[in-house]
Structure formats: structure tokens, C-alpha cells
Write a protein that holds these residues in place. Sequence first.
Motif, PDB file in Angstrom:
ATOM      1  N   THR A  55       6.154 -12.341  -2.919  1.00  0.00           N
ATOM      2  CA  THR A  55       5.473 -13.198  -3.324  1.00  0.00           C
ATOM      3  C   THR A  55       3.934 -13.081  -4.024  1.00  0.00           C
ATOM      4  O   THR A  55       3.300 -11.995  -3.721  1.00  0.00           O
ATOM      5  CB  THR A  55       4.704 -13.914  -2.075  1.00  0.00           C
ATOM      6  N   PRO A  56       3.869 -13.204  -5.284  1.00  0.00           N
ATOM      7  CA  PRO A  56       2.654 -12.935  -6.051  1.00  0.00           C
ATOM      8  C   PRO A  56       1.406 -12.957  -5.350  1.00  0.00           C
ATOM      9  O   PRO A  56       1.148 -13.768  -4.615  1.00  0.00           O
ATOM     10  CB  PRO A  56       3.015 -13.660  -7.442  1.00  0.00           C
ATOM     11  N   GLY A  57       0.417 -12.114  -5.766  1.00  0.00           N
ATOM     12  CA  GLY A  57      -0.874 -12.193  -5.372  1.00  0.00           C
ATOM     13  C   GLY A  57      -0.931 -11.101  -3.972  1.00  0.00           C
ATOM     14  O   GLY A  57      -1.822 -11.035  -3.215  1.00  0.00           O
ATOM     15  N   LYS A  58       0.120 -10.226  -3.797  1.00  0.00           N
ATOM     16  CA  LYS A  58       0.111  -9.373  -2.643  1.00  0.00           C
ATOM     17  C   LYS A  58      -1.233  -8.310  -2.596  1.00  0.00           C
ATOM     18  O   LYS A  58      -1.611  -8.240  -1.597  1.00  0.00           O
ATOM     19  CB  LYS A  58       1.521  -8.676  -2.508  1.00  0.00           C
ATOM     20  N   THR A  59      -1.353  -7.766  -3.727  1.00  0.00           N
ATOM     21  CA  THR A  59      -2.399  -6.653  -3.736  1.00  0.00           C
ATOM     22  C   THR A  59      -3.695  -7.385  -4.393  1.00  0.00           C
ATOM     23  O   THR A  59      -3.680  -7.912  -5.380  1.00  0.00           O
ATOM     24  CB  THR A  59      -1.947  -5.622  -4.927  1.00  0.00           C
ATOM     25  N   GLN A  60      -4.677  -7.354  -3.243  1.00  0.00           N
ATOM     26  CA  GLN A  60      -6.220  -8.050  -3.390  1.00  0.00           C
ATOM     27  C   GLN A  60      -7.059  -7.237  -3.658  1.00  0.00           C
ATOM     28  O   GLN A  60      -8.272  -7.761  -3.747  1.00  0.00           O
ATOM     29  CB  GLN A  60      -6.066  -9.260  -2.481  1.00  0.00           C
ATOM     30  N   LEU A  61      -6.919  -6.151  -3.563  1.00  0.00           N
ATOM     31  CA  LEU A  61      -7.972  -5.074  -3.453  1.00  0.00           C
ATOM     32  C   LEU A  61      -7.682  -3.955  -4.414  1.00  0.00           C
ATOM     33  O   LEU A  61      -6.732  -3.840  -5.017  1.00  0.00           O
ATOM     34  CB  LEU A  61      -8.013  -4.448  -2.258  1.00  0.00           C
ATOM     35  N   ILE A  62      -8.694  -3.116  -4.699  1.00  0.00           N
ATOM     36  CA  ILE A  62      -8.357  -1.872  -5.793  1.00  0.00           C
ATOM     37  C   ILE A  62      -8.150  -0.601  -4.593  1.00  0.00           C
ATOM     38  O   ILE A  62      -8.865  -0.364  -3.542  1.00  0.00           O
ATOM     39  CB  ILE A  62      -9.882  -1.301  -6.458  1.00  0.00           C
ATOM     40  N   ASN A  63      -6.717  -0.289  -4.713  1.00  0.00           N
ATOM     41  CA  ASN A  63      -6.147   0.736  -3.917  1.00  0.00           C
ATOM     42  C   ASN A  63      -6.044   2.076  -4.324  1.00  0.00           C
ATOM     43  O   ASN A  63      -5.421   2.132  -5.403  1.00  0.00           O
ATOM     44  CB  ASN A  63      -4.964   0.418  -3.116  1.00  0.00           C
ATOM     45  N   HIS A  64      -6.621   3.078  -3.920  1.00  0.00           N
ATOM     46  CA  HIS A  64      -6.811   4.454  -4.590  1.00  0.00           C
ATOM     47  C   HIS A  64      -5.676   5.385  -3.512  1.00  0.00           C
ATOM     48  O   HIS A  64      -5.675   5.313  -2.446  1.00  0.00           O
ATOM     49  CB  HIS A  64      -7.949   5.123  -4.367  1.00  0.00           C
ATOM     50  N   PHE A  65      -4.781   5.990  -4.380  1.00  0.00           N
ATOM     51  CA  PHE A  65      -3.830   6.975  -3.701  1.00  0.00           C
ATOM     52  C   PHE A  65      -4.051   8.127  -4.441  1.00  0.00           C
ATOM     53  O   PHE A  65      -4.309   8.131  -5.581  1.00  0.00           O
ATOM     54  CB  PHE A  65      -2.462   6.447  -3.868  1.00  0.00           C
ATOM     55  N   ILE A  66      -3.994   9.474  -3.713  1.00  0.00           N
ATOM     56  CA  ILE A  66      -4.313  10.693  -4.063  1.00  0.00           C
ATOM     57  C   ILE A  66      -3.006  11.325  -4.241  1.00  0.00           C
ATOM     58  O   ILE A  66      -2.248  11.608  -3.166  1.00  0.00           O
ATOM     59  CB  ILE A  66      -5.444  11.385  -3.278  1.00  0.00           C
ATOM     60  N   ILE A  67      -2.612  11.763  -5.355  1.00  0.00           N
ATOM     61  CA  ILE A  67      -1.437  12.676  -5.735  1.00  0.00           C
ATOM     62  C   ILE A  67      -1.635  14.104  -5.848  1.00  0.00           C
ATOM     63  O   ILE A  67      -2.553  14.561  -6.599  1.00  0.00           O
ATOM     64  CB  ILE A  67      -0.655  12.168  -6.933  1.00  0.00           C
ATOM     65  N   ASN A  68      -0.806  14.914  -4.949  1.00  0.00           N
ATOM     66  CA  ASN A  68      -1.261  16.396  -5.016  1.00  0.00           C
ATOM     67  C   ASN A  68      -2.402  16.979  -4.950  1.00  0.00           C
ATOM     68  O   ASN A  68      -2.880  17.735  -5.296  1.00  0.00           O
ATOM     69  CB  ASN A  68      -0.527  16.838  -6.390  1.00  0.00           C
ATOM     70  N   VAL A  74      -3.977   4.317  -9.049  1.00  0.00           N
ATOM     71  CA  VAL A  74      -4.665   3.050  -8.630  1.00  0.00           C
ATOM     72  C   VAL A  74      -3.839   1.723  -8.679  1.00  0.00           C
ATOM     73  O   VAL A  74      -3.306   1.480  -9.825  1.00  0.00           O
ATOM     74  CB  VAL A  74      -6.035   2.918  -9.338  1.00  0.00           C
ATOM     75  N   ASP A  75      -3.642   0.961  -7.588  1.00  0.00           N
ATOM     76  CA  ASP A  75      -3.041  -0.123  -7.762  1.00  0.00           C
ATOM     77  C   ASP A  75      -3.951  -1.366  -7.624  1.00  0.00           C
ATOM     78  O   ASP A  75      -4.965  -1.422  -6.645  1.00  0.00           O
ATOM     79  CB  ASP A  75      -2.417  -0.442  -6.314  1.00  0.00           C
ATOM     80  N   LEU A  76      -3.958  -2.195  -8.500  1.00  0.00           N
ATOM     81  CA  LEU A  76      -4.858  -3.200  -8.960  1.00  0.00           C
ATOM     82  C   LEU A  76      -4.250  -4.698  -8.736  1.00  0.00           C
ATOM     83  O   LEU A  76      -3.165  -4.726  -8.691  1.00  0.00           O
ATOM     84  CB  LEU A  76      -5.410  -3.053 -10.080  1.00  0.00           C
ATOM     85  N   PRO A  77      -5.050  -5.461  -8.204  1.00  0.00           N
ATOM     86  CA  PRO A  77      -4.500  -6.957  -7.959  1.00  0.00           C
ATOM     87  C   PRO A  77      -3.920  -7.537  -9.362  1.00  0.00           C
ATOM     88  O   PRO A  77      -4.646  -6.916 -10.621  1.00  0.00           O
ATOM     89  CB  PRO A  77      -5.619  -7.853  -7.755  1.00  0.00           C
TER      90      PRO A  77
END
Length: 197
Positions: A55-68, A74-77
Motif C-alpha cells: 500500500t503506497p504511503g507506508k513510510t511517513q517519517l524520515i528514517n535514519h539507518f547507520i551503515i558500518n 535515509v528512507d523518506l516518505p
Amino acid sequence: MIIKSAEFVCSNTQISKLPEPTLPEYAFIGRSNVGKSSLINMITSVKGLAKTSQTPGKTQLINHFIINKNWFLVDLPGYGFARVSKSLAEKWEKFIRQYLSKRENLQCVMVLVDSRLEPQKLDLQFIDSLGEMGLPFVVVFTKSDKQSKGKTATNVQLFKNELLKNWEELPDIFITSSEDKTGRDELISFIDQINQQ
Ligand code: GTP
Ligand code: MG
């Protein structure tokens, strides 16, 4: 670069609460449902790290992931999601724009485009707005497993033709599939190269 660790850091609706901008950052953006969250999971090889949905609209926040432990994904809406109210869509747009214009550690905006579709106005407009903001970006075509290589190549060429109407030079372009991991090595090498600079 080998991805040894990928961890969720935080979700935000406020720019002031984002992690300290001390590490290089790469933001994934594109229309709702284009496959941003899936691509983050594919790159990191951590299923379910970023939440995905049919369903479109799943990500509604700015999500930060740290790699290594030394750079952020960053996953954006998504933009262009018709099923939210106009005021909510405007609020997201303003928020994303604020993030893009203020985030000083942002190295590159990864603009995701559905490889199954002919060039879409919304994507082209968004890319033009990145140009106006002077932000470096690349175009990442998603879901290439869903049709023949020939069909993907045709849509990529049509997209390039559209870009060349407004841009003198083409950006780097990646063809990916989160399903079969097409483009993973290329994207990781690209990020690695910038991180080394
Ligand atoms: P929003 O957060 O709603 O903006 O969506 P998103 O861009 O994060 O998309 P998401 O990763 O949640 O994927 C949307 C749907 O497309 C899900 O059902 C995924 O399984 C599917 N999908 C994403 N990438 C691919 C791909 O490369 N191939 C195939 N076959 N399906 C994909
Ligand atoms: Mg998402």
C-alpha cells in the motif's frame, strides 16, 4: 565496501531532531510505492530493516539507518501519493523540502523511478527542483525484474531524453531490482567512492 552492519537509528518528523550531521548521508526518495524501503533492505541485506508495504504511503517519517557505523542511509516518505489529504501531502512536501535544503551532510539524493513506467511528470519536476536547490543526485530505476531488459532500456532511454531537455549532462543512472539484487554492487561502489573522498 562490504556492509558489515546496518542499524535503525531513529524516525523523525522534525528536522531539529535528526541525528547530528557528522556522517555522510544518502537519501532515498521517489513516488510512493516505487520501492525506496525495499531498496534499503536490498542494499543492506537486512530484510525488514525499512518497513515496506504493497500500500503506497507506508513510510511517513524520515528514517535514519547507520551503515558500518560510519554513514547514513535515509528512507523518506514518497511524493505523489494521491490517497492522503491535500493538506497532509503539502505538509510532507514542505518537510521533505526542508530536509533536502538544510541537511548539510547530505552527499547525494538517490531519486527512485519505476522502470516499468514511461517518464512521469512528477519525477521530472522533482529532479528539476533538485537542480534548483543545487543538490547532487542520481537516478535509480527500480523493479527491473518486473519486465524484460528491453522494456527497461526503452523506458530509461525515454527518461534520459526528457532529462536532456532541461539538463546539459545526464546524472549517473542505476538499474536495480530489490527482488534479484540487480544494481546492488554498483550502488554500493558509488556510495563507497563518495565516502572515500
Ligand atoms: P512508500 O514508503 O509507501 O513511499 O513506498 P516505498 O517506495 O518505500 O516502496 P516499498 O519498498 O514499500 O515497496 C512497495 C511495493 O513494491 C512492495 O510490495 C514491494 O515488495 C514491491 N517492490 C519494491 N521493490 C521491488 C522490486 O525491485 N521488484 C519487485 N518485484 N517488487 C518490488
Ligand atoms: Mg517506504
